[in-house]
Design a protein around this motif. Sequence first.
Motif, PDB file in Angstrom:
ATOM      1  N   GLY A  20      -0.560  15.523  30.453  1.00  0.00           N
ATOM      2  CA  GLY A  20      -1.535  14.460  30.658  1.00  0.00           C
ATOM      3  C   GLY A  20      -2.048  14.484  32.085  1.00  0.00           C
ATOM      4  N   PHE A  21      -3.328  14.163  32.271  1.00  0.00           N
ATOM      5  CA  PHE A  21      -3.885  14.204  33.618  1.00  0.00           C
ATOM      6  C   PHE A  21      -4.961  13.136  33.782  1.00  0.00           C
ATOM      7  N   GLN A  22      -5.212  12.803  35.042  1.00  0.00           N
ATOM      8  CA  GLN A  22      -6.350  11.983  35.444  1.00  0.00           C
ATOM      9  C   GLN A  22      -7.211  12.791  36.402  1.00  0.00           C
ATOM     10  N   ASN A  23      -8.501  12.770  36.173  1.00  0.00           N
ATOM     11  CA  ASN A  23      -9.444  13.556  36.969  1.00  0.00           C
ATOM     12  C   ASN A  23     -10.701  12.720  37.198  1.00  0.00           C
ATOM     13  N   PRO A  24     -10.579  11.587  37.900  1.00  0.00           N
ATOM     14  CA  PRO A  24     -11.694  10.638  37.999  1.00  0.00           C
ATOM     15  C   PRO A  24     -12.970  11.231  38.583  1.00  0.00           C
TER      16      PRO A  24
END
Length: 516
Positions: free
Chosen positions: A119-123
Amino acid sequence: MAEETAARRRVFGVRAADAYGVDDSPATDHIELSRATRKRLVDGLGVSVRVADALIAARRRRPIRGPSDLEAIKELSAEQVRAIRSRALFAGEEAFHITDVRPVGRAVFSDRPFALRIGFQNPDGGAMAVAAVTVLWAGRPFVVERRLPRTAKTHGTVEVRFDAKRALPVGPAEFQVALYRSDGAQASFRKTFYVLPSNPLALTLSPAGATVTGTWSARGDYHPENDTFLTECTVTIANGDGGAVSMNRRVDWSFWDGPVGSGTRVESGSFNWGGPITVPAHGTWQGGVWFSSPNGSGIYDRYHRKEDMAISIEMTASDGRRISGEITCRVTLAYGVNIIKVGDFGAQEHSDLYAAVDQTRQIYEARDIAFRGIDRRIINNSLAGSFTMLNDDPEFRNLLRSWSVPNDWVDVYVVQKFQWSSYNGMAGDIPGPASKGGDKDGVAVDKSGYADSSGTARLDITTLGKLIGHEVGHYLGLSHTTDSGRLMLANTGVRGTTLTYDEYRLMFPHGFMVFL
């Protein structure tokens, strides 16, 4: 009457197989304080609507760049500030990160293909490039990579699959996960899973955490204060089934001189764990075992003769299933080195030299041979004379006769230059003497120097680290080999770092080798 080994035990308890590493990265869904909506702030940070509105009002006045800006918001208590700090991303912080790593399915099972979901966040929406997973099982790494679609995503998951060739045996496996964007941004995460048995119940033995050897064997640790060898290992029972399993408390143990079952049994015994044992569904149970072997016991005698053994542990489930595990156990030996600089070295050369010596240490530790210590010496230009550059064998022998450190460590002379034939290193003999003085006491190596792009004098750390290890290997009894990847290859340009088990055994008898 012969002395006997005593066994002691301690229960460590149960641990979930999908959250096995105590030092793993925490799963965190970070909240961007600079752009999160009121609902996102309330749901993600667990704060009230009033506090969320206060955060939004504060960021309109000026960016929230750190804890001090939070503390200045009067609506926030000290406890709320601490809670928000652990979940928030402040203005200007890198927002690209991994939120969690989980197996696809219930767990990772032995000898089966599996996949990890990252899982990742890449705003910022930067284009994704590569997912890379470095896997360490029993200290042996390999890497699996997947090229990712360049489509920008602000939040989501990617999967990395491991085929049958990369399936793992039962035991703890550490995954060092990295995601890369095309603009060079990187996010990292560490996760450890216990690979569960497919059969579905297994017992495995591993080295105790403080005494792990380079070859993943249990270590016979010598204690001179009471003339005893102590062998420690960890017992893990892994349950790959969907229901809990109860185990009987009795443990049968044995040490073997050779492979378990086909060698000679050295000593054996039994003990009981201190309480009932239940291995949870898709989980593990763990305990530690200490074997104390006094002088006169069979185990002590084998260790003292520097012989390898194997430990076998057997237990029985309440339903009658019998499980066992085994592990090699051996002493760790050590030798010391006197690093003697012949002639003057620059500050950067000095630093590079000891970085190279550290590489030599790592090469030998991978084969369960450690350094007793490193003694640093120098023969300045004013004293070294012609010995700074070695022109032939007689000059090398004169160097050994002229200087010696009065201890039972290997003298390693690092000279400015070898200027005869194609040599860049030489050992006094194969093996070298276990006494000091004379023209065979020590080894010499070319310092492997060069000037970098700025003109600074440097040393080739990798080449020099292997060169020192190679010549010391000769001194301890090793000859050249023609097998690729090996430390004892004659050709410096293709020399590797591997020491074989047979070479390990050949070095044991040298008089400079001692129990660590």
